[in-house]
Motif scaffolding. Structure first.
Motif, PDB file in Angstrom:
ATOM      1  N   UNK A  37       0.901  -0.986  -0.117  1.00 46.74           N
ATOM      2  CA  UNK A  37      -0.160   0.400   0.007  1.00 46.74           C
ATOM      3  C   UNK A  37       0.861   1.554  -0.371  1.00 46.74           C
ATOM      4  N   UNK A  38       0.576   2.171  -0.584  1.00 50.07           N
ATOM      5  CA  UNK A  38       1.611   3.258  -0.641  1.00 50.07           C
ATOM      6  C   UNK A  38       0.211   4.379  -0.347  1.00 50.07           C
ATOM      7  N   UNK A  39       1.341   5.789   0.033  1.00 51.87           N
ATOM      8  CA  UNK A  39       0.467   7.213   0.408  1.00 51.87           C
ATOM      9  C   UNK A  39       1.425   7.655  -0.706  1.00 51.87           C
ATOM     10  N   UNK A  40       0.303   8.767  -1.090  1.00 54.53           N
ATOM     11  CA  UNK A  40       1.215  10.192  -2.042  1.00 54.53           C
ATOM     12  C   UNK A  40       1.501  11.639  -1.064  1.00 54.53           C
ATOM     13  N   UNK A  41       3.122  11.862  -1.065  1.00 48.73           N
ATOM     14  CA  UNK A  41       3.161  12.900  -0.339  1.00 48.73           C
ATOM     15  C   UNK A  41       4.032  13.980  -1.792  1.00 48.73           C
ATOM     16  N   UNK A  42       4.226  15.449  -0.476  1.00 44.62           N
ATOM     17  CA  UNK A  42       4.730  16.843  -1.489  1.00 44.62           C
ATOM     18  C   UNK A  42       5.324  17.183  -0.318  1.00 44.62           C
ATOM     19  N   UNK A  43       5.537  18.692  -0.875  1.00 46.15           N
ATOM     20  CA  UNK A  43       6.129  20.073  -0.072  1.00 46.15           C
ATOM     21  C   UNK A  43       4.963  20.511  -0.132  1.00 46.15           C
ATOM     22  N   UNK A  44       4.158  21.220   0.344  1.00 45.88           N
ATOM     23  CA  UNK A  44       3.342  22.435  -0.125  1.00 45.88           C
ATOM     24  C   UNK A  44       3.994  23.434  -0.827  1.00 45.88           C
ATOM     25  N   UNK A  45       3.779  24.436  -1.784  1.00 38.45           N
ATOM     26  CA  UNK A  45       4.161  25.557  -2.758  1.00 38.45           C
ATOM     27  C   UNK A  45       4.353  26.701  -1.889  1.00 38.45           C
ATOM     28  N   UNK A  46       3.355  27.195  -1.058  1.00 40.72           N
ATOM     29  CA  UNK A  46       3.379  28.288  -0.675  1.00 40.72           C
ATOM     30  C   UNK A  46       4.086  27.942   0.690  1.00 40.72           C
ATOM     31  N   UNK A  92      -3.825  11.078   8.189  1.00 37.29           N
ATOM     32  CA  UNK A  92      -4.584  11.979   7.326  1.00 37.29           C
ATOM     33  C   UNK A  92      -5.159  10.997   5.626  1.00 37.29           C
ATOM     34  N   UNK A  93      -4.242  10.867   5.748  1.00 36.98           N
ATOM     35  CA  UNK A  93      -3.644  10.631   3.339  1.00 36.98           C
ATOM     36  C   UNK A  93      -4.100   9.691   3.470  1.00 36.98           C
ATOM     37  N   UNK A  94      -4.630   9.309   2.720  1.00 32.78           N
ATOM     38  CA  UNK A  94      -5.812   8.022   1.261  1.00 32.78           C
ATOM     39  C   UNK A  94      -4.519   7.299   1.412  1.00 32.78           C
ATOM     40  N   UNK A  95      -4.635   6.085   1.648  1.00 29.04           N
ATOM     41  CA  UNK A  95      -4.199   4.711   2.101  1.00 29.04           C
ATOM     42  C   UNK A  95      -4.305   3.707   0.306  1.00 29.04           C
TER      43      UNK A  95
END
Length: 91
Positions: free
Chosen positions: A1-10, A29-32
């Motif tokens: 299973x995975x979650x998607x992550x990033x950094x917020x631009x603002x 709170x991330x969708x698995x």
């Protein structure tokens, strides 16, 4: 299973992809997602550079990072490390 992550631009903060591909701040709170869905979601949020900077998928068990990058992802999910280890700041 995975979650998607990033950094917020603002503000550069770590964010995750939650329900309806909306940004959320906490890993719980991330969708698995399964592998195929994670790839679809990753492509969708990569097309939203006004919010998601350098998105990528992370292996998880539940909402806990697993796999090769688990230590890095656990540190990222705990929040900023700057300012927590030095009382009163530097200088």
């Amino acid at each position: 299973m995975k979650i998607v992550t990033a950094n917020r631009l603002s503000d550069g903060r770590v964010i995750y992809v939650g329900i309806d591909n909306q940004p959320v701040e906490r890993i719980d709170q991330a969708s698995v997602l399964d592998e195929a869905t994670a790839e679809i979601v990753l492509a969708e949020v990569a097309g939203r550079p006004d919010i998601f900077v350098n998105p990528y998928a992370v292996e998880v068990e539940g909402h806990t990072p697993s796999g090769r990058d688990r230590l890095k992802e656990r540190i990222r999910s705990a929040g900023p490390t700057v300012g927590h280890s030095v009382a009163g700041g530097v200088g």
